[in-house]
Write an enzyme that holds these catalytic residues in place. Sequence first.
Site, mmCIF file in Angstrom:
data_model
loop_
_atom_site.group_PDB
_atom_site.id
_atom_site.type_symbol
_atom_site.label_atom_id
_atom_site.label_comp_id
_atom_site.label_asym_id
_atom_site.label_seq_id
_atom_site.Cartn_x
_atom_site.Cartn_y
_atom_site.Cartn_z
ATOM 1 N N GLY A 70 2.306 4.777 -0.883
ATOM 2 C CA GLY A 70 1.850 6.040 -1.432
ATOM 3 C C GLY A 70 3.052 6.898 -1.770
ATOM 4 O O GLY A 70 3.370 7.164 -2.929
ATOM 5 N N CYS A 116 -0.613 32.933 10.283
ATOM 6 C CA CYS A 116 -0.300 33.529 11.581
ATOM 7 C C CYS A 116 0.101 32.429 12.556
ATOM 8 O O CYS A 116 -0.509 32.248 13.610
ATOM 9 C CB CYS A 116 -1.499 34.299 12.112
ATOM 10 S SG CYS A 116 -2.029 35.576 10.981
ATOM 11 N N GLU A 159 0.842 -1.204 0.000
ATOM 12 C CA GLU A 159 0.000 0.000 0.000
ATOM 13 C C GLU A 159 0.872 1.248 0.000
ATOM 14 O O GLU A 159 0.656 2.163 0.791
ATOM 15 C CB GLU A 159 -0.878 0.025 1.265
ATOM 16 C CG GLU A 159 -1.779 -1.171 1.469
ATOM 17 C CD GLU A 159 -2.417 -1.182 2.851
ATOM 18 O OE1 GLU A 159 -1.928 -0.470 3.760
ATOM 19 O OE2 GLU A 159 -3.403 -1.906 3.027
HETATM 20 C C1 LIG Z 1 -0.596 6.100 5.177
HETATM 21 C C2 LIG Z 1 -0.768 4.661 4.914
HETATM 22 C C3 LIG Z 1 -0.161 4.061 3.808
HETATM 23 C C4 LIG Z 1 0.763 4.800 2.879
HETATM 24 O O1 LIG Z 1 1.899 5.254 3.505
HETATM 25 P P1 LIG Z 1 3.136 5.797 2.628
HETATM 26 O O2 LIG Z 1 4.099 6.297 3.638
HETATM 27 O O3 LIG Z 1 2.580 6.887 1.776
HETATM 28 O O4 LIG Z 1 3.638 4.651 1.836
HETATM 29 C C5 LIG Z 1 -0.429 2.737 3.567
HETATM 30 N N1 LIG Z 1 -1.243 2.009 4.374
HETATM 31 C C6 LIG Z 1 -1.842 2.555 5.452
HETATM 32 C C7 LIG Z 1 -2.725 1.715 6.284
HETATM 33 C C8 LIG Z 1 -1.615 3.892 5.760
HETATM 34 O O5 LIG Z 1 -2.187 4.420 6.846
#
Ligand SMILES: *Cc1c(COP(=O)(O)O)cnc(C)c1O
Length: 424
Positions: free
Chosen positions: A269, A336, A267
């Site tokens: 990102g 601010c 997962e």
């Molecule tokens: C935030 C998150 C991700 C992605 O994290 P990255 O640092 O962007 O790879 C994946 N899985 C879960 C459950 C998350 O909370």
Amino acid sequence: MPIQPTFARRLEPIMMELVEQYGTPFHIYDLAGIVATHRSMVQAFGDWPFRQYFAVKALPNPAVLRALVQAGSGLDCSSPVELQLAQASGAVGDAIVFTSNNTTLEEYEQALGAGALITFDDERYLRRAEPLPPVIAFRVAPNGGAARSTLMGVAGESKFGVPRPVLADAYMEAHRRGAERFGIHGMSCANELDVSNAVRAAEELVETAVQIERAVGIQFEYINFGGGSGIPYRLEDQPFDFRAYASAIRAALAKAFPGRRPRVLMECGRFVSGPHGILVARVINRVKKERAVVGLDASMSALMRPGFYRTAYHHVSLPFAGPRPEVSVDVVGSLCENIDRFAVDRRLPDPAEGDIVYIHDTGAHGHAMGFTYNGRLRPAELLLTEAGDVLEIRRAETFEDYVTTVRWEPIPLRVGMSEETESA
Ligand SMILES: *Cc1c(COP(=O)(O)O)cnc(C)c1O
């Protein structure tokens, strides 16, 4: 990190015209770079069954999500709204993973309705879920090994996941209730750059999976290693070696599950989109205080990380400055709030009013974390295509957006009213 050469090559010839015509500030993302990074992750796993689910929260713009889905990526959601966005971006069924915490049964049911793979963050909702999801997966609480990542906090105090001592019981109960298909999720890293730390965390999850299989008498279809692969925000950082990470995971799985190939899910990102975006802003102010202060026309409402995480760092550059003496400056926004600084005590080619400034690595957890405090609204998002065209994929916010939820004529709620008033 500096802009990728392939991004820079298409960006440089048009940037001056873009900032003159369109104005600043804005984020601009390199779609080709994002998709190429996704593909390189898939390649790293070779013939091992693998699916990467892009974490929607990192860059929740349908133009990017759609392109990733078309390239075969799944989408990782952690709220009903992200779920809707994922569906609107073309993800269906098990192309969606719903990994959420502090989540109501209703939210899990929405995810089930969408056909998503669900990761339960605790065992409570499983007990109440009726019928059971087709595949049961729990998130394992971070257990210390690689959970040193500052962004994740202290493992023992984590709010995420099922604690290890009750994990087997949770699967046992699902098994007793007739569940036959299982997955497991663990994520112990955040912005991890050290492959050996990430591998250690992954191996711990594999070890946990083996122990649960033995204790409960089940087999896992998939192991979800979550996100957390890091990117080199600082010039001196080494990039995360995803190929080495993938090889180590394959090796660990081959050893732990001889004769079987449980599917690997991720997962990520940040790793996918983080380096492929920049925030483009203009210097509107230059004053001498304790240090020289360089004020931009963007604020932390456009990029919250440097103010929010004390250790977060974003590279800053002045692409058109040419050779100038370097000076130490603070680069600030207009909020601010004293934490509204993109950079503190940073050496830069002496910035002047009117200069264009790039804040690097804003492709993940950048615009998405923005907010509208102080009426400093979120800027536009632009997309640079493979062919070098620029698309507006989100306009800048306006006053109308800022007040769009306001009831200018307050609406009375039907509480605490006398009966006469109600019937009147
Ligand atoms: C935030 C998150 C991700 C992605 O994290 P990255 O640092 O962007 O790879 C994946 N899985 C879960 C459950 C998350 O909370």
